[in-house]
Scaffold this active site. Structure first.
Site, PDB file in Angstrom:
ATOM      1  N   VAL A  12       0.832  -1.206   0.000  1.00  0.00           N
ATOM      2  CA  VAL A  12       0.000   0.000   0.000  1.00  0.00           C
ATOM      3  C   VAL A  12       0.868   1.257   0.000  1.00  0.00           C
ATOM      4  CG1 VAL A  12      -1.604   1.379   1.393  1.00  0.00           C
ATOM      5  CG2 VAL A  12      -2.021  -1.063   1.072  1.00  0.00           C
ATOM      6  N   GLU A  31       7.053   1.683 -11.337  1.00  0.00           N
ATOM      7  CA  GLU A  31       6.076   1.329 -12.373  1.00  0.00           C
ATOM      8  C   GLU A  31       5.036   0.341 -11.848  1.00  0.00           C
ATOM      9  OE1 GLU A  31       4.295   1.187 -16.208  1.00  0.00           O
ATOM     10  OE2 GLU A  31       5.704   2.590 -15.266  1.00  0.00           O
ATOM     11  N   ARG A  36       4.473 -10.678  -1.841  1.00  0.00           N
ATOM     12  CA  ARG A  36       4.153 -12.089  -1.600  1.00  0.00           C
ATOM     13  C   ARG A  36       4.751 -12.547  -0.291  1.00  0.00           C
ATOM     14  NH1 ARG A  36       8.503 -13.712  -0.207  1.00  0.00           N
ATOM     15  NH2 ARG A  36      10.317 -14.202  -1.487  1.00  0.00           N
ATOM     16  N   LYS A  38       6.253 -16.030   1.319  1.00  0.00           N
ATOM     17  CA  LYS A  38       6.760 -17.328   0.864  1.00  0.00           C
ATOM     18  C   LYS A  38       5.861 -18.460   1.359  1.00  0.00           C
ATOM     19  CE  LYS A  38      11.300 -17.754   0.801  1.00  0.00           C
ATOM     20  NZ  LYS A  38      11.668 -17.911  -0.619  1.00  0.00           N
ATOM     21  N   LYS A  46      13.753 -24.356   1.329  1.00  0.00           N
ATOM     22  CA  LYS A  46      14.928 -23.530   1.602  1.00  0.00           C
ATOM     23  C   LYS A  46      15.619 -23.986   2.881  1.00  0.00           C
ATOM     24  CE  LYS A  46      16.635 -18.821   1.947  1.00  0.00           C
ATOM     25  NZ  LYS A  46      16.354 -17.388   1.747  1.00  0.00           N
ATOM     26  N   ALA A  47      14.830 -24.327   3.890  1.00  0.00           N
ATOM     27  CA  ALA A  47      15.416 -24.807   5.140  1.00  0.00           C
ATOM     28  C   ALA A  47      16.223 -26.082   4.900  1.00  0.00           C
ATOM     29  CB  ALA A  47      14.306 -25.070   6.160  1.00  0.00           C
ATOM     30  N   ASP A  65      13.680 -13.548   3.848  1.00  0.00           N
ATOM     31  CA  ASP A  65      12.914 -13.317   2.625  1.00  0.00           C
ATOM     32  C   ASP A  65      11.541 -13.999   2.645  1.00  0.00           C
ATOM     33  OD1 ASP A  65      13.805 -15.924   2.473  1.00  0.00           O
ATOM     34  OD2 ASP A  65      14.345 -15.836   0.349  1.00  0.00           O
ATOM     35  N   GLU A 132      12.363  -8.615   2.377  1.00  0.00           N
ATOM     36  CA  GLU A 132      13.275  -8.449   1.245  1.00  0.00           C
ATOM     37  C   GLU A 132      12.573  -7.680   0.133  1.00  0.00           C
ATOM     38  OE1 GLU A 132      16.307 -11.412  -0.781  1.00  0.00           O
ATOM     39  OE2 GLU A 132      14.331 -11.603  -1.719  1.00  0.00           O
ATOM     40  N   ILE A 146      11.127 -16.114 -15.902  1.00  0.00           N
ATOM     41  CA  ILE A 146      11.344 -17.276 -16.781  1.00  0.00           C
ATOM     42  C   ILE A 146      12.441 -18.179 -16.218  1.00  0.00           C
ATOM     43  CG2 ILE A 146      12.067 -18.015 -19.082  1.00  0.00           C
ATOM     44  CD1 ILE A 146       9.287 -16.695 -18.955  1.00  0.00           C
TER      45      ILE A 146
END
Length: 304
Positions: A12, A31, A36, A38, A46-47, A65, A132, A146
């Site tokens: 916001v 722009e 999000r 995770k 990741k852990a 992050d 992050e 991609i």
């Protein structure tokens, strides 16, 4: 989760920055803004990769992050401006910066990462969480999305021919950003012209709506048709002249309306005053008639 709150609030705030630039008729270095949190599966993955003991550690200390904001810019120079904006914020404490634009990763990845500490208010009290922020150009973001999909598909082990092609694409993105930066002033001028036109059209339509009931339908249709003809030609000078003229007309019509309203109020006050005087005269006349009737009765009584 408090991470969702942090992402919502920051999204916001950055979007409001965009609106502030637009409302002031200025070019916005931002722009797009996306946010999000995770997913649980991604946290576990990741852990596992980083040997993080989820059962015994605090997430906000082990991973910075979990909450992520992605800011998309048009040009590389815009990224520098956004970084300075974040550094100057009192509600965002910068913890770490990673410049993958100047020093891109071996995979070809380019972006600017800033990890901040952000405070949220929950029903359990205040919490300070790491967030992050990734800042990229449109071209960098396209490549990164991609590449991330391919890494997920091949579980981080890209086939050699795919790896070579993705590196070529990264070089193409770098060339595109450099080329676009070279014509940045031209692009910004074009965007300013577009924004100026949009602002003038919005102002004209607003005035047309205001003055519709202050003139005859014939006059209104004549003015509206003239505006539509100028709009179709796309002539900015004619549009600017029309905008100035209709603004003056609006001011004159509003002044006339104010004067008419004042005269109406004076008339209403005068009418109300005259009515009171008339009522007073009627009451006085009735009182006088009653007095005369009483005196006549008294005289008749004395004669009897």
């Amino acid at each position: 989760m408090p991470y969702e709150l942090a992402v919502e609030e920051l999204t916001v705030k950055f979007r409001h920055m965009m609106k502030e630039y637009q409302d002031m008729g200025m070019y916005s270095p931002i722009e797009q803004v996306k946010g999000r949190v995770k997913r649980s599966s991604s946290i576990i993955d990741k852990a596992y990769r980083k040997n993080i003991p989820l059962a015994t550690c605090k997430l906000e200390e082990a991973m910075d992050d979990i909450a992520g904001i992605r800011i998309i810019c048009q040009f590389v120079d815009d990224i520098k401006e956004v970084v300075e904006i974040i550094r100057g914020r009192s509600d965002m404490k910068v913890i770490r910066e990673q410049d993958y634009i100047t020093n891109r990763k071996r995979s070809g990845y380019r972006s600017y990462h800033i990890t901040i500490e952000y405070e949220v208010e929950t029903i359990h009290g205040r919490m300070r969480l790491p967030v992050e922020i990734q800042i990229r150009t449109l071209a960098m973001n396209f490549w990164a999305v991609i590449e991330h999909s391919l890494q997920y598909k091949y579980q981080g082990e890209l086939p050699e021919h795919i790896h070579e092609r993705i590196l070529k694409a990264a070089d193409a993105v770098l060339s595109l950003d450099e080329e676009m930066s070279s014509i940045r002033d031209e692009v910004m001028d074009a965007q300013h012209i577009f924004q100026d036109k949009a602002n003038m059209v919005e102002n004209i339509l607003h005035i047309l709506e205001k003055i519709h009931n202050l003139m005859t339908e014939e006059e209104y249709q004549r003015i509206y048709n003239k505006f539509f003809q100028i709009y179709k030609t796309g002539d900015m000078l004619e549009l600017a002249d029309f905008n100035a003229n209709i603004s003056q007309l609006d001011e004159l019509l509003q002044q006339r309306k104010t004067k008419q309203d004042e005269e109406k109020k004076i008339g209403e006050k005068r009418t109300a005053g005259e009515k009171k005087i008339e009522e007073k005269k009627t009451e006085e006349k009735k009182a006088e008639e009653k007095t005369m009737e009483r005196e006549s009765q008294d005289a008749a009584s004395r004669n009897i």
